[in-house]
Design a protein around this motif. Sequence first.
Motif, short mmCIF file in Angstrom:
data_model
loop_
_atom_site.label_atom_id
_atom_site.label_comp_id
_atom_site.label_asym_id
_atom_site.label_seq_id
_atom_site.Cartn_x
_atom_site.Cartn_y
_atom_site.Cartn_z
N UNK A 1 33.69 23.27 35.80
CA UNK A 1 35.06 23.35 36.30
C UNK A 1 35.99 22.36 35.59
N UNK A 2 35.51 21.13 35.42
CA UNK A 2 36.32 20.11 34.74
C UNK A 2 36.64 20.49 33.30
N UNK A 3 35.70 21.10 32.62
CA UNK A 3 35.94 21.54 31.23
C UNK A 3 37.01 22.62 31.18
N UNK A 4 37.00 23.52 32.17
CA UNK A 4 37.99 24.60 32.22
C UNK A 4 39.39 24.04 32.48
N UNK A 5 39.48 23.05 33.37
CA UNK A 5 40.77 22.41 33.64
C UNK A 5 41.25 21.67 32.40
N UNK B 1 44.19 23.83 43.31
CA UNK B 1 44.85 22.55 43.58
C UNK B 1 44.45 21.50 42.55
N UNK B 2 43.18 21.50 42.17
CA UNK B 2 42.72 20.57 41.12
C UNK B 2 43.42 20.88 39.80
N UNK B 3 43.55 22.16 39.49
CA UNK B 3 44.20 22.57 38.24
C UNK B 3 45.66 22.14 38.24
N UNK C 1 41.08 31.47 30.36
CA UNK C 1 40.15 30.38 30.65
C UNK C 1 38.74 30.83 30.29
N UNK C 2 38.01 30.02 29.49
CA UNK C 2 36.63 30.40 29.16
C UNK C 2 35.79 30.58 30.42
N UNK D 1 45.83 29.43 37.23
CA UNK D 1 44.76 30.32 37.68
C UNK D 1 43.42 29.74 37.24
N UNK D 2 42.38 30.23 37.85
CA UNK D 2 41.04 29.82 37.44
C UNK D 2 40.51 30.72 36.32
#
Length: 161
Positions: A39-43, A80-82, A33-34, A10-11
């Motif tokens: 976005x990259x930091x969250x992933x 999809x990135x995650x 997720x913070x 999830x995001x």
Amino acid sequence: MNYFLGIDPSTKCTGYCVMDLNYDIIESGKIEIPEDGAEGEKIFYQVNELEKLFTKYTFSKVLVEDQYAKVNIDTLKKLSKTAGAYLYLDRYGADITTIYPTSWRKVFHGNGKAKKRDTFDKVCAIYEFTHLKYTKDNDLTDAIGICWAAVDLYKEEAAAA
């Protein structure tokens, strides 16, 4: 010992579950997720949290829920990135596979048309969870259903070999 991992990416809140071959939950939880950060930091945060599980357990099979195109296109791209970033964890030698919601639900429910609420209710009944709330914990219960499917699929593959 055989361990299995189910991940509901999830995001905002990623659910995960570790099970053994008897469908006993060894560990489960949610990765909140913070809200702040790129976005990259969250992933990267999610991958780091999941990597702790890979250093703790040796997984025979890992299933990550894949996304279908009916969701908002921006959400689809983010998820999809995650899910793709999780494939980095295959360096631990685990069999990591993405699976569509209809596919894992068909294994868990016997019917791919089951909904999130159906999964929540079934998981709560099987594991006698009385403290969970659907609106807050459906990521967790989906991860448990995904993990259950990982165990079933592993058993099917072993029987066919």
